[in-house]
Design a protein around this motif. Structure first.
Motif, PDB file in Angstrom:
ATOM      1  N   ARG A 284     -33.231   5.850  -1.174  1.00  0.00           N
ATOM      2  CA  ARG A 284     -32.356   5.107  -0.266  1.00  0.00           C
ATOM      3  C   ARG A 284     -33.043   4.900   1.068  1.00  0.00           C
ATOM      4  O   ARG A 284     -33.056   3.782   1.612  1.00  0.00           O
ATOM      5  CB  ARG A 284     -31.045   5.889  -0.093  1.00  0.00           C
ATOM      6  N   THR A 285     -33.647   5.940   1.589  1.00  0.00           N
ATOM      7  CA  THR A 285     -34.338   5.853   2.879  1.00  0.00           C
ATOM      8  C   THR A 285     -35.528   4.899   2.797  1.00  0.00           C
ATOM      9  O   THR A 285     -35.880   4.245   3.772  1.00  0.00           O
ATOM     10  CB  THR A 285     -34.800   7.258   3.309  1.00  0.00           C
ATOM     11  N   TYR A 286     -36.095   4.815   1.631  1.00  0.00           N
ATOM     12  CA  TYR A 286     -37.253   3.946   1.384  1.00  0.00           C
ATOM     13  C   TYR A 286     -36.830   2.481   1.262  1.00  0.00           C
ATOM     14  O   TYR A 286     -37.668   1.596   1.166  1.00  0.00           O
ATOM     15  CB  TYR A 286     -37.925   4.428   0.099  1.00  0.00           C
ATOM     16  N   GLY A 287     -35.528   2.224   1.205  1.00  0.00           N
ATOM     17  CA  GLY A 287     -35.077   0.833   1.219  1.00  0.00           C
ATOM     18  C   GLY A 287     -34.688   0.242  -0.126  1.00  0.00           C
ATOM     19  O   GLY A 287     -34.349  -0.939  -0.196  1.00  0.00           O
ATOM     20  N   ILE A 288     -34.761   1.023  -1.197  1.00  0.00           N
ATOM     21  CA  ILE A 288     -34.352   0.522  -2.516  1.00  0.00           C
ATOM     22  C   ILE A 288     -32.876   0.127  -2.433  1.00  0.00           C
ATOM     23  O   ILE A 288     -32.047   0.924  -2.025  1.00  0.00           O
ATOM     24  CB  ILE A 288     -34.527   1.623  -3.591  1.00  0.00           C
ATOM     25  N   ASN A 289     -32.560  -1.096  -2.858  1.00  0.00           N
ATOM     26  CA  ASN A 289     -31.190  -1.584  -2.671  1.00  0.00           C
ATOM     27  C   ASN A 289     -30.271  -1.360  -3.865  1.00  0.00           C
ATOM     28  O   ASN A 289     -29.062  -1.536  -3.740  1.00  0.00           O
ATOM     29  CB  ASN A 289     -31.196  -3.070  -2.300  1.00  0.00           C
ATOM     30  N   THR A 290     -30.816  -1.014  -5.018  1.00  0.00           N
ATOM     31  CA  THR A 290     -29.952  -0.756  -6.177  1.00  0.00           C
ATOM     32  C   THR A 290     -30.345   0.561  -6.816  1.00  0.00           C
ATOM     33  O   THR A 290     -31.359   0.657  -7.508  1.00  0.00           O
ATOM     34  CB  THR A 290     -30.063  -1.895  -7.218  1.00  0.00           C
ATOM     35  N   LEU A 291     -29.541   1.575  -6.566  1.00  0.00           N
ATOM     36  CA  LEU A 291     -29.805   2.923  -7.069  1.00  0.00           C
ATOM     37  C   LEU A 291     -28.706   3.311  -8.060  1.00  0.00           C
ATOM     38  O   LEU A 291     -27.519   3.289  -7.715  1.00  0.00           O
ATOM     39  CB  LEU A 291     -29.794   3.921  -5.918  1.00  0.00           C
ATOM     40  N   ILE A 292     -29.109   3.695  -9.249  1.00  0.00           N
ATOM     41  CA  ILE A 292     -28.179   4.089 -10.303  1.00  0.00           C
ATOM     42  C   ILE A 292     -28.393   5.565 -10.598  1.00  0.00           C
ATOM     43  O   ILE A 292     -29.499   5.969 -10.968  1.00  0.00           O
ATOM     44  CB  ILE A 292     -28.431   3.257 -11.582  1.00  0.00           C
ATOM     45  N   ALA A 293     -27.338   6.370 -10.425  1.00  0.00           N
ATOM     46  CA  ALA A 293     -27.456   7.806 -10.693  1.00  0.00           C
ATOM     47  C   ALA A 293     -26.805   8.125 -12.038  1.00  0.00           C
ATOM     48  O   ALA A 293     -25.725   7.607 -12.354  1.00  0.00           O
ATOM     49  CB  ALA A 293     -26.787   8.610  -9.593  1.00  0.00           C
ATOM     50  N   ILE A 294     -27.448   8.983 -12.814  1.00  0.00           N
ATOM     51  CA  ILE A 294     -26.917   9.415 -14.111  1.00  0.00           C
ATOM     52  C   ILE A 294     -26.837  10.936 -14.120  1.00  0.00           C
ATOM     53  O   ILE A 294     -27.797  11.616 -13.756  1.00  0.00           O
ATOM     54  CB  ILE A 294     -27.820   8.932 -15.273  1.00  0.00           C
ATOM     55  N   ASP A 295     -25.683  11.453 -14.523  1.00  0.00           N
ATOM     56  CA  ASP A 295     -25.514  12.895 -14.681  1.00  0.00           C
ATOM     57  C   ASP A 295     -24.289  13.106 -15.577  1.00  0.00           C
ATOM     58  O   ASP A 295     -23.578  12.149 -15.914  1.00  0.00           O
ATOM     59  CB  ASP A 295     -25.314  13.568 -13.305  1.00  0.00           C
ATOM     60  N   GLY A 296     -24.043  14.343 -15.940  1.00  0.00           N
ATOM     61  CA  GLY A 296     -22.884  14.644 -16.768  1.00  0.00           C
ATOM     62  C   GLY A 296     -21.772  15.334 -15.997  1.00  0.00           C
ATOM     63  O   GLY A 296     -20.736  15.678 -16.580  1.00  0.00           O
TER      64      GLY A 296
END
Ligand SMILES: [Zn+2]
Ligand SMILES: [Zn+2]
Ligand SMILES: [Zn+2]
Ligand SMILES: [Zn+2]
Ligand SMILES: [Zn+2]
Ligand SMILES: [Zn+2]
Ligand SMILES: [Zn+2]
Ligand SMILES: [Zn+2]
Lengths: 374, 374, 374, 374
Positions: free
Chosen positions: B206-218
């Motif tokens: 996020r700090t690096y500027g990526i605009n679409t971050l998808i998190a996966i967990d259970g």
């Protein structure tokens, strides 16, 4: 160069069924080129199609490692894909056709057209009512609009048929470079698998200046050829009790730490698993484009990838814009003394194409060439 | 700042056995630094050691995510590892110790000291007759010759204990960049696994500027935290019948073609296999450093790697020269509104260290901090 | 191998003043190595020092392109800088000494030790009361603690003295690669300036597989040598009325658009300005390390850099960890038929060192070698 | 959305001559799109053309930083350039048109279409008998075959007009990354020149996570804006006696060694020369695309480039495939709190376009927007 009304082509009509058929040779359009085929190498993909038609292409005229002489140039066409004038009499090769508008991968990834949904090349196009001369296993080829084509007059017939497999090897090297592999004169590199593409890979790396090349295969004859293509060391994996012993042998050639990089060209999943054991921490692996799905294998993500910071990449076919690189590679390779033309070990006329396939299947020689005729 | 003759440290003496012991506090040498520990985070590695001593380190004083205040500086030492003056009263953190001369990997691979045979950090050094204060789970730490040390006075206690895990995340990003991954504002990135390092990875991206971050967990609670750390989309894999359905969900967020890149931070081999199905052709995967060998998994070299030209790389720990990067990352992250300090959810005094471990084992909270005391 | 009590060295005592002096040969310490010098090449830097002592080093024993045989190894030393055992009788070369702690550039930039404030090599170290044998223009060399040293027994005397200039060329290639230059078989590359380093540069690029090499110089003899080192095309700039005509000639060899990359090895600022006109849009330039400040030149940032998106980089010396690369380059170069040893065109005994310098100043031959011993 | 028979456009007919003219609005073809213009920013290039028509384009409808609403879509067109459906009512922006077949630069350099001989964008196309609506300074725009077009419905009018200058800044960042610049959180970066593109550059770097940004300009108002766009430090060069003093000030902010990287956005050649003095050894410079040839300046190839191993690169415009990156940058920038829309400081209706130009020439505000009207 009078053009006959009819010409012949070898049509694969189903698994293990090839017929030499005669088709009318239609007039070309203003954006097309008529080529009289001279010769074409037999690829593993061709034999794969011959055996089982896995892509459901039949009826199809195979042959994508081909070259020929230009007979007629459509009036809208002035130059080849790199801007050279193109006229009747020129010797040419072809690479990928343009990708379709609908593919979302190539769109806005200019370097990735090779990964397109519908990558198309002459020799793997389905037969159509008005397009029969679609592969180099025929007497003629009609180059349609939206194709790439290269004038390569100053190259022997043999080298011209090797441009396509050379492009596969050159693309794999570029893939390795693009994933951060340290590839300089001192890098120690393994080529695992010494079939036609593996031998080409060795020649590419040798020409690129790698000073320590280790070839691995199970066939002594192929390992002999590997030496001719530049391998400094050869290892017959059958001489070792298992991967640990083989890895020990590699360590003995690499200061005890393993090779910096390995090109995996066998198409055998278990070989992919094994190669990790021969690569040093911080090193890399390239899985080079073979055309058959050999199934799964096991790796240990922690030990093989994470703990060693190994980088693995894949290499699939090539892009049209890489053909000039393959062309210059072949010139350079011959100039440093690699016997590239000797990779072509067998020649058959078009009407003996099934014997050409059979020779490939028996793994005799290296490259089998089919010659379209007088 | 009078220094006591004796001080305490938590000594792991064997699996699940921790004792608070008192040792004499020896005088430091001219190239050493005496530090009074303030606090130290509990890492998965610590708990792993606590459970089974897998590296055979016991007796050992654990704790490598620590910080403290300088009490005494050896007379030969004028500055920290980046050239700042270092004097009593300074707040410091430490990174890797120098690699040994005998390791052939770090030799002449200046960027690969983290892959050294004998990578050493405070908190994972065996107890020695004259060196007991070797980890941050004690009241003092003696920094020996050949160590890296950084003065970080302008950072809160909480952020200082996060520099080490931040360095793990920053190193993984650098690994991804170094293997040719296209990481720009439009890149769609998956972070698979939302434990402490996964959450840190999200904050880094996020700090690096990526605009679409998808998190996966259970775990829904962790996915909630993932959103706070920057995830735009979250996927609970338990909501899906299998990897194909999960991959479909990812495709729905990525124009139908999959994510450009995935960071695999679960430590679970099967998760590594699955991630390939969520990555687009030409994309990449980074297997981020976890410290336990979880065993093998299956991949298909042809379909997963070659045909899609996926690049996979591993990320292991970090290098000392990357600590300044982690420091600046934490500053930047807070400035764009990421609640970094809130990652520290629990605090325990040194003599309750076993309760700290137990809390981590129950997977409560995110980061557990042990405070060495007044 | 009995060691004499006294030995000789050529001492530069001031501009154009060299004396052969005799010094006592002190005992080596436990971290030192005593080397009997065999030979050493004369570098432009040596002659520059000889002419005017620009760095104020005198008195100094010059000579940094040297090699010798190990006579005695300090008891703490077991291996060379890449882990090979080192024993009396070994043939060695040396590279950079360790950088000082105080330099803020090398600190935490592991690849940039060559840019250190106090880069030190044997042959450019001031004389000290107890350290006279500091350069290869003497009968002995004492390798002190904190030095790099490489056992290169399997290399001829000639090639060993070429490792240092080879490292300069190899470093320049790595610099070009590291700044994103597309360097593959088809790349068209200019080498501007065909002195010893320019000729080495040509050999490096040829060995690296570049298929189109264009050499530019004003001296027909040097251009003849350029062909032997791999240049496909040579251009004598004196044959052209000006840079526009020269650029036209380059365009004629590069499809009308200019070369992809140029290595500028003349040391002449105006040549740097001119080279931009010969490089295609999107191409690059490397200003290779010469050791004299030749002053300023003019460029047009908009037309030369921005509008054409040219990338320019500099290359200064080399790092110790690059010596193995230079070693493997020389092996490979000879194996593809480049007559590397023939670069050494003159040999003089140590007591004729002034004649060696004079020959270099007259620009006779390519590399002048000074031989120390009987 | 009924389409009128006639519509207006601002036509530059010669230096400082703009007329609002009315043209018949022709029917679009099957591969064309009719767009009703909403607004368009004024670029330095527009004003440059207005002042002197340096490219000889007049008569021409300027305006390339524009956006509008789709009125009609040719029947062959189904989707935009990244595969989104495109229908009447969509908000769009455009980027480069396809390059011509004849350009040898873009051919087989897929990433370099921006360097093409005939780079074409709407707003810089000459008027043609049947194509008048060629720029965004008109009521309508007709998008012809072979153009790129992007549906950006979810973005405000203001941000949409900023996509073009954002693409210039994003391209410059990619150029810096592609030439090997180390750009991570800890990198210290200078932006020299705080006009509209310089301010955009600051926002790009801030969004990218750079933690130390130093802005240099001679105008206090612009430096104030620089702080809003992310500059941590500002330097008014008029406060310093010369470049040495300015460089000292930079050193004081960068541990005494200079910045790692500098973006030169002034368009002033002397500023380019000066920037070298502020960059550390091993660092880099990017000369960002301005559109005017400001002439020559002096550099010292040895001291500025070679000895310091500085890498210099140029950045020219952008490629169509980079527009999505600019779009995501703007979203991200706003989300981390940068007031991007506030860059638009003035608005004028189409018939006051000369006042818009005059405001730009007086260097009032930052971005001037021309609104085509209801
Ligand atoms: Zn094939
Ligand atoms: Zn792991
Ligand atoms: Zn940890
Ligand atoms: Zn495959
Ligand atoms: Zn030299
Ligand atoms: Zn410019
Ligand atoms: Zn503009
Ligand atoms: Zn220089």
């Amino acid at each position: 160069g009078t053009v006959p009304a009819y010409a012949r082509a070898a049509v694969l009509t189903g698994p293990k069924q090839v017929e030499i058929r005669e088709f009318p040779l239609r007039a070309i359009g203003p954006d097309e080129i008529l080529v009289k085929v001279e010769a074409c190498g037999v690829c593993g993909t061709d034999v794969h199609c011959y055996n089982s038609d896995p892509f459901g292409l039949a009826p199809v005229v195979l042959g994508h490692e081909g070259t020929g002489v230009v007979i007629e140039v459509g009036k809208n066409i002035k130059m080849d894909s790199v801007g050279k004038p193109i006229v009747p009499g020129d010797r040419i090769v072809t690479s990928l056709m343009e990708t379709s508008e609908a593919c979302m991968i190539a769109k806005y990834n200019p370097l990735k057209a090779n990964l397109c949904d519908d990558m198309r090349i002459y020799g793997l196009l389905p037969d159509e009512p008005d397009n029969h001369f679609n592969g180099y296993f025929g007497e003629y080829l009609i180059i349609r609009p939206g194709s790439s084509v290269f004038v390569v007059n100053d190259m022997s017939l043999e080298l011209r048929t090797l441009i396509e497999p050379a492009a596969v090897g050159c693309h794999a090297l570029e893939r390795a470079k693009s994933c951060g592999a340290t590839l300089n004169f001192r890098t120690r590199v393994i080529v695992q698998g010494c079939g036609p593409i593996g031998l080409m890979m060795l020649a590419v790396l040798r020409t690129y200046g790698i000073n320590t090349l280790i070839a691995i295969d199970g066939n002594p004859g192929r390992l002999e050829l590997a030496r001719k293509m530049g391998a400094d060391e050869t290892l017959n994996y059958r001489d070792f009790a298992g991967i640990d012993e083989l890895a020990d042998a590699v360590n003995g050639m690499t200061k005890g730490v393993g090779a910096h990089f390995g090109f995996q060209v066998t198409g055998v999943p278990a070989a992919f698993s094994n190669l990790f054991k021969c690569i040093r921490r911080g090193g890399g692996i390239c899985e080079v484009g073979h055309f058959v799905d050999g199934g799964e294998c096991k790796i240990n993500p922690h030990l093989d990838i994470c703990r060693k910071e190994i980088t693995v990449t894949g290499s699939w076919a090539y892009n049209s814009f890489e053909y000039p690189n393959a062309y210059h590679f072949l010139q350079r390779a011959e100039r440093i003394g690699l016997p590239m033309s000797s990779l072509i070990t067998h020649r058959f006329p078009l009407d003996q194409i099934e014997e050409a396939f059979a020779t490939n299947i028996r793994q005799e020689g290296v490259k089998i060439m089919v010659e379209a005729g007088s």
